[in-house]
Design a protein around this motif. Structure first.
Motif, mmCIF file in Angstrom:
data_model
loop_
_atom_site.group_PDB
_atom_site.id
_atom_site.type_symbol
_atom_site.label_atom_id
_atom_site.label_comp_id
_atom_site.label_asym_id
_atom_site.label_seq_id
_atom_site.Cartn_x
_atom_site.Cartn_y
_atom_site.Cartn_z
ATOM 1 N N VAL A 73 5.275 7.249 0.066
ATOM 2 C CA VAL A 73 4.419 8.305 -0.499
ATOM 3 C C VAL A 73 4.617 8.354 -2.009
ATOM 4 O O VAL A 73 5.752 8.387 -2.492
ATOM 5 C CB VAL A 73 4.748 9.677 0.124
ATOM 6 N N GLU A 133 0.834 -1.191 0.000
ATOM 7 C CA GLU A 133 0.000 0.000 0.000
ATOM 8 C C GLU A 133 0.873 1.247 0.000
ATOM 9 O O GLU A 133 2.044 1.199 0.393
ATOM 10 C CB GLU A 133 -0.948 0.015 1.205
ATOM 11 N N ILE A 134 0.291 2.338 -0.443
ATOM 12 C CA ILE A 134 1.021 3.608 -0.523
ATOM 13 C C ILE A 134 0.119 4.742 -0.042
ATOM 14 O O ILE A 134 -1.097 4.600 0.006
ATOM 15 C CB ILE A 134 1.479 3.914 -1.966
ATOM 16 N N ARG A 135 0.758 5.852 0.338
ATOM 17 C CA ARG A 135 -0.008 7.070 0.621
ATOM 18 C C ARG A 135 0.023 7.907 -0.636
ATOM 19 O O ARG A 135 1.098 8.262 -1.136
ATOM 20 C CB ARG A 135 0.615 7.836 1.783
ATOM 21 N N LYS A 147 3.076 10.190 -5.770
ATOM 22 C CA LYS A 147 2.354 11.358 -6.297
ATOM 23 C C LYS A 147 2.001 11.129 -7.750
ATOM 24 O O LYS A 147 2.761 10.512 -8.504
ATOM 25 C CB LYS A 147 3.229 12.614 -6.177
ATOM 26 N N GLY A 167 -5.259 9.650 0.504
ATOM 27 C CA GLY A 167 -5.335 8.537 1.445
ATOM 28 C C GLY A 167 -4.377 7.404 1.140
ATOM 29 O O GLY A 167 -3.523 7.481 0.255
ATOM 30 N N ILE A 168 -4.552 6.302 1.893
ATOM 31 C CA ILE A 168 -3.703 5.115 1.739
ATOM 32 C C ILE A 168 -4.456 4.073 0.913
ATOM 33 O O ILE A 168 -5.522 3.600 1.311
ATOM 34 C CB ILE A 168 -3.323 4.537 3.110
ATOM 35 N N ILE A 181 -0.756 11.141 -3.176
ATOM 36 C CA ILE A 181 -0.979 12.585 -3.314
ATOM 37 C C ILE A 181 -1.393 12.838 -4.757
ATOM 38 O O ILE A 181 -0.753 12.351 -5.697
ATOM 39 C CB ILE A 181 0.293 13.381 -2.990
ATOM 40 N N SER A 207 9.205 6.497 3.673
ATOM 41 C CA SER A 207 8.062 6.683 4.564
ATOM 42 C C SER A 207 7.319 5.364 4.771
ATOM 43 O O SER A 207 7.487 4.409 4.011
ATOM 44 C CB SER A 207 7.098 7.728 3.986
ATOM 45 N N GLN A 220 -4.407 15.248 -0.688
ATOM 46 C CA GLN A 220 -4.186 13.956 -0.050
ATOM 47 C C GLN A 220 -5.327 13.014 -0.441
ATOM 48 O O GLN A 220 -6.496 13.323 -0.211
ATOM 49 C CB GLN A 220 -4.151 14.122 1.478
ATOM 50 N N LYS A 242 6.904 7.407 -7.063
ATOM 51 C CA LYS A 242 7.215 7.283 -5.641
ATOM 52 C C LYS A 242 8.172 8.413 -5.272
ATOM 53 O O LYS A 242 9.294 8.476 -5.759
ATOM 54 C CB LYS A 242 7.841 5.920 -5.335
#
Length: 207
Positions: free
Chosen positions: A74, A33-35, A76, A45-46, A37, A70, A43, A65
């Protein structure tokens, strides 16, 4: 930028292999899983990388990435090709602004005449005013090696006459038949801001 298969489930985004050493992008991202953006900095979410790539694909963008250390990593959504182009452009502009400092060399003999000495002194001062370092050397030949103290005096006199524009960052040192020293230009002080005009006091106005 890329084509899609009939079903989004089988969508395979393009990989920019040339940049893989810098960032993991698209299907190179295989974390659980990733957070995420969004491309506007929001944001999201995950979620799983698969879901994130589907969101990126809908926008015709890439999943990149940006913070692998992190927990979770994280990522984007962005146009990675455009991002790399802009970064390369910024690096080139930064290099253009950087000035390469050259080291100029002035060579003298222990018995140099006054006119030649002054000519070499003017050349050195010009180099220093241009922002370059200067290496000043005295070459000893034959029996001159018995009088290296003359070279040391000559170099110190040379440095003293350059003291307004230069600092001696390496004192005279004998290496073989050469005695050398290094002069560096003094840092240029930023111009002083003009002071604010003085406001006359009440008593001064009355006078």
């Amino acid at each position: 930028m890329r084509g899609c298969c009939a079903s989004a489930l089988f969508y395979i985004p393009e990989v920019f292999h040339i940049a893989s050493a810098v960032h993991q992008i698209n299907e190179e991202i295989n974390d659980k899983e990733i957070r995420l953006i969004g491309d506007q900095g929001e944001q999201l979410g995950i979620i799983s990388p698969h879901e994130a790539m589907e969101i990126a694909a809908e926008k015709d963008l890439d999943l990149v990435k940006i913070a692998p250390g992190s927990n979770p990593p994280v990522c984007k959504i962005m146009n990675y090709g455009k991002y790399r182009f802009e970064q390369t452009k910024k690096e080139k502009e930064a290099k253009k602004k950087q000035r390469v400092i050259d080291v100029k060399e002035i060579r003298m003999s222990p018995g140099i005449g006054e006119n030649d000495f002054n000519t070499k002194l003017k050349n050195a001062q010009k180099f220093l005013n241009d922002g370059d370092r200067v290496k000043v050397s005295v070459r000893f030949r034959g029996r001159e090696m018995a009088h290296t103290d003359i070279g040391a005096v000559l170099l110190k006199d040379f440095a003293a006459k350059c003291s307004e524009v230069a600092n001696m960052d390496k004192a005279p040192k004998l290496e073989g038949r050469n005695m050398s020293m290094f002069l560096s230009p003094k840092p240029v002080a930023p111009p002083k801001k003009p002071g604010k005009p003085k406001t006359p006091t009440t008593s001064e106005v009355e006078e």
